[in-house]
Design an enzyme around this catalytic site. Structure first.
Site, PDB file in Angstrom:
ATOM      1  N   LYS A 106       1.122  -1.079  -0.120  1.00  0.00           N
ATOM      2  CA  LYS A 106       0.032   0.547   0.035  1.00  0.00           C
ATOM      3  C   LYS A 106       0.969   1.134  -0.604  1.00  0.00           C
ATOM      4  CE  LYS A 106      -4.461   0.873   1.076  1.00  0.00           C
ATOM      5  NZ  LYS A 106      -5.558   0.074  -0.217  1.00  0.00           N
TER       6      LYS A 106
HETATM    7  P1  NAD Z   1     -13.121   7.725  -2.100  1.00  0.00           P
HETATM    8  O1  NAD Z   1     -12.601   8.810  -2.538  1.00  0.00           O
HETATM    9  O2  NAD Z   1     -13.345   8.030  -3.950  1.00  0.00           O
HETATM   10  O3  NAD Z   1     -14.446   7.614  -1.128  1.00  0.00           O
HETATM   11  C1  NAD Z   1     -14.309   8.037  -0.009  1.00  0.00           C
HETATM   12  C2  NAD Z   1     -15.581   8.811   0.215  1.00  0.00           C
HETATM   13  O4  NAD Z   1     -15.512   8.358   1.842  1.00  0.00           O
HETATM   14  C3  NAD Z   1     -16.461  10.180   0.406  1.00  0.00           C
HETATM   15  O5  NAD Z   1     -17.258   9.877   0.033  1.00  0.00           O
HETATM   16  C4  NAD Z   1     -15.650  11.337   1.400  1.00  0.00           C
HETATM   17  O6  NAD Z   1     -16.434  12.358   1.340  1.00  0.00           O
HETATM   18  C5  NAD Z   1     -16.534  10.310   2.542  1.00  0.00           C
HETATM   19  N1  NAD Z   1     -15.853  10.491   3.526  1.00  0.00           N
HETATM   20  C6  NAD Z   1     -14.678  10.665   4.181  1.00  0.00           C
HETATM   21  N2  NAD Z   1     -14.732  11.124   5.057  1.00  0.00           N
HETATM   22  C7  NAD Z   1     -15.783  10.831   5.833  1.00  0.00           C
HETATM   23  C8  NAD Z   1     -16.652  10.812   6.663  1.00  0.00           C
HETATM   24  N3  NAD Z   1     -16.122  11.017   8.638  1.00  0.00           N
HETATM   25  N4  NAD Z   1     -17.608  10.408   7.384  1.00  0.00           N
HETATM   26  C9  NAD Z   1     -18.587  10.734   5.959  1.00  0.00           C
HETATM   27  N5  NAD Z   1     -17.913   9.846   4.757  1.00  0.00           N
HETATM   28  C10 NAD Z   1     -16.468  10.567   4.792  1.00  0.00           C
HETATM   29  O7  NAD Z   1     -12.509   6.224  -1.154  1.00  0.00           O
HETATM   30  P2  NAD Z   1     -13.099   5.284  -2.168  1.00  0.00           P
HETATM   31  O8  NAD Z   1     -11.790   4.101  -2.730  1.00  0.00           O
HETATM   32  O9  NAD Z   1     -14.705   4.716  -2.028  1.00  0.00           O
HETATM   33  O10 NAD Z   1     -12.488   4.123  -0.925  1.00  0.00           O
HETATM   34  C11 NAD Z   1     -13.453   4.066   0.893  1.00  0.00           C
HETATM   35  C12 NAD Z   1     -12.837   3.021   1.365  1.00  0.00           C
HETATM   36  O11 NAD Z   1     -13.147   1.862   1.114  1.00  0.00           O
HETATM   37  C13 NAD Z   1     -11.518   3.418   1.474  1.00  0.00           C
HETATM   38  O12 NAD Z   1     -11.791   2.522   3.606  1.00  0.00           O
HETATM   39  C14 NAD Z   1     -11.136   2.554   1.598  1.00  0.00           C
HETATM   40  O13 NAD Z   1      -9.700   1.809   1.704  1.00  0.00           O
HETATM   41  C15 NAD Z   1     -11.658   1.066   0.762  1.00  0.00           C
HETATM   42  N6  NAD Z   1     -11.260   0.831  -0.578  1.00  0.00           N
HETATM   43  C16 NAD Z   1     -11.532   1.087  -2.079  1.00  0.00           C
HETATM   44  C17 NAD Z   1     -11.410   0.193  -2.936  1.00  0.00           C
HETATM   45  C18 NAD Z   1     -12.091   0.564  -4.273  1.00  0.00           C
HETATM   46  O14 NAD Z   1     -11.847  -0.065  -5.018  1.00  0.00           O
HETATM   47  N7  NAD Z   1     -11.883   2.264  -4.791  1.00  0.00           N
HETATM   48  C19 NAD Z   1     -10.928  -1.476  -2.945  1.00  0.00           C
HETATM   49  C20 NAD Z   1     -11.165  -1.432  -1.495  1.00  0.00           C
HETATM   50  C21 NAD Z   1     -11.203  -0.870  -0.287  1.00  0.00           C
END
Ligand code: NAD
Length: 417
Positions: A106
């Site tokens: 990561k």
């Molecule tokens: P992203 O940046 O697209 O979205 C994150 C969202 O969370 C945004 O809407 C942001 O406004 C919101 N957010 C941040 N802090 C917040 C809070 N305190 N309260 C409410 N909302 C809040 O990111 P993503 O890619 O969707 O990732 C989100 C989670 O999923 C992370 O933990 C990431 O590690 C995990 N994840 C993502 C992927 C992927 O393929 N994108 C894969 C596995 C895991």
């Protein structure tokens, strides 16, 4: 959100909890709880006004016994060494949970991308890739998107690497745009696995996801797609949030309309016809399914005591603190762990890498069918292990499955010299 919980310690605790059920040599276990190496570097980048700004950047390569290190790149002001180490460890066990031939890594840069122009972010990304260059490669370490990064950044990583190496190697990074060697279905993959395991979890509990009410914390790539696909399955999405606030409508929100509103205004807040809620209101809402899809430690012990949902499906990585996990177990809330629930992203990244190496593009249908198979098989293995070993939580069961796989590979690799 709990500030005190160190995600790296949480991750190590989760491995220890599973290791209790496996007879692992203490030396091997210690190796499986710590990264093999961590790059910590300072990027110096010229801003649009000519000033030089510096950024702290990291890449953790946790374990490569099962294949190349694999894991996303996060742009967020909260990025730090321990967070990156934790996230890289979760990647190891996630890849093992769904049995794809990758290790875990990561990376991240401590920055808030909303404060920078696209040109500045491109220069930051290219400077970071130059630092990563000796470490990455399609057989070494393969980055992907994470919070605040997406196809655009992955395309920059690919172009920088290929230019410096004077080659074409699209498999050096996944999550690219389809035209640049990306896979059909990759953008939706994380939300898709969240929806699939939600359906399986309701089925396991003798219910039907089509009858469920759902709250989703975080409306980014993972959260919004999960909301949309759950609605397609018949569920009613009654509340969603992002970092600017939460909205709710007991009659159900239209996930696509909310997504369009967020695209136009920057936030889900203010969506027409919906009421405003706090983050806590959303997490403790009277719903059947809660999907935390934002960041680590979103649900601490205090919130866990008031959670009303019967099932939590962890779209985010590490959204529950260890104390919250214990409380939810006591309260018989079924938690489907992150290393399975959001594994759709890395699974389709693996399909993308396979397609890149084959120089052959799969159809979206094929990607989705293979993803469905991988995720449901992993869910079945989780349930078998949970029942056969009479374990306390689904998390423990998934870690037992994953840790056994990593441990066997580590032991078979041996120690050299
Ligand atoms: P992203 O940046 O697209 O979205 C994150 C969202 O969370 C945004 O809407 C942001 O406004 C919101 N957010 C941040 N802090 C917040 C809070 N305190 N309260 C409410 N909302 C809040 O990111 P993503 O890619 O969707 O990732 C989100 C989670 O999923 C992370 O933990 C990431 O590690 C995990 N994840 C993502 C992927 C992927 O393929 N994108 C894969 C596995 C895991």
């Amino acid at each position: 959100m709990s500030e005190e919980v160190n995600p790296f310690e949480s991750m190590q605790e989760q491995i220890d909890d599973a290791a209790v059920h496996l007879d692992i040599d203490p030396g091997v276990l210690e190796r499986l709880k710590n990264p093999e190496r961590v790059l910590e570097t300072t990027l110096s980048v010229e801003m649009d006004d000519g000033a030089i700004e510096t950024f702290r950047a990291y890449r953790s390569q946790f374990n490569g016994d099962r294949g190349p290190y694999k894991g996303g790149i996060r742009y967020h002001p909260g990025v730090n060494r321990d967070e990156v180490k934790a996230l890289s460890g979760w990647m190891v066990y996630k890849c093992a949970a769904v049995d794809i031939p990758f290790g875990g890594g990561k990376g991240g840069i401590a920055l808030d991308p909303s404060g920078y122009s696209a040109d500045e972010l491109e220069r930051v990304t290219r400077a970071y890739t130059e630092e990563l260059r000796p470490l990455i490669g399609e057989d070494r370490d393969i980055p992907a998107p994470d919070v605040n990064t997406g196809q655009r950044e992955m395309n920059w990583v690919k172009d920088t690497y290929e230019s410096l190496e004077n080659t074409t190697e699209p498999g050096v990074v996944t999550g690219k745009a389809v035209e640049s060697g990306g896979s059909e279905g990759r953008v939706e993959a994380t939300g898709r696995s969240v929806a699939i395991v939600s359906r399986e979890a309701f089925d396991y509990r003798g219910g039907d996801v089509a009858d469920a009410t759902v709250a989703v914390q975080g409306y980014g790539n993972a959260g919004w797609v999960a909301a949309d696909l759950l609605e397609d399955m018949g569920a009613t999405v009654v509340a969603v949030s992002d970092s600017s606030g939460a909205i709710h409508d007991p009659d159900g929100l239209d996930p696509v309309a909310v997504k369009d509103h967020k695209r136009d205004t920057g936030s889900v807040a203010g969506f027409e016809g919906a009421g405003a809620w706090t983050n806590r209101d959303l997490l403790t809402a009277d719903v059947d399914l809660l999907v935390p899809a934002a960041l680590e430690n979103a649900i601490d012990a205090d919130i866990a005591a008031d959670v009303s949902a019967d099932i939590i499906v962890e779209a985010a990585n590490g959204p529950l603190t260890p104390d919250a996990d214990d409380i939810l177990e006591e309260r018989d809330v079924l938690v489907v762990p992150d290393i399975l629930a959001n594994a759709g992203g890395v699974t389709v990244s693996y399909f993308e890498w396979v397609q890149n190496r084959q120089r052959f593009q799969w159809t979206e249908q094929r990607v989705n069918d293979e993803l469905e198979r991988v995720v449901t098989e992993a869910f079945d293995e989780l349930v078998d292990t949970f029942e056969e070993r009479e374990l306390g939580t689904f998390r423990e069961a998934m870690y037992v499955v994953a840790l056994q796989r990593v441990r066997r590979a580590a032991e078979q690799s041996g120690v050299w010299p």
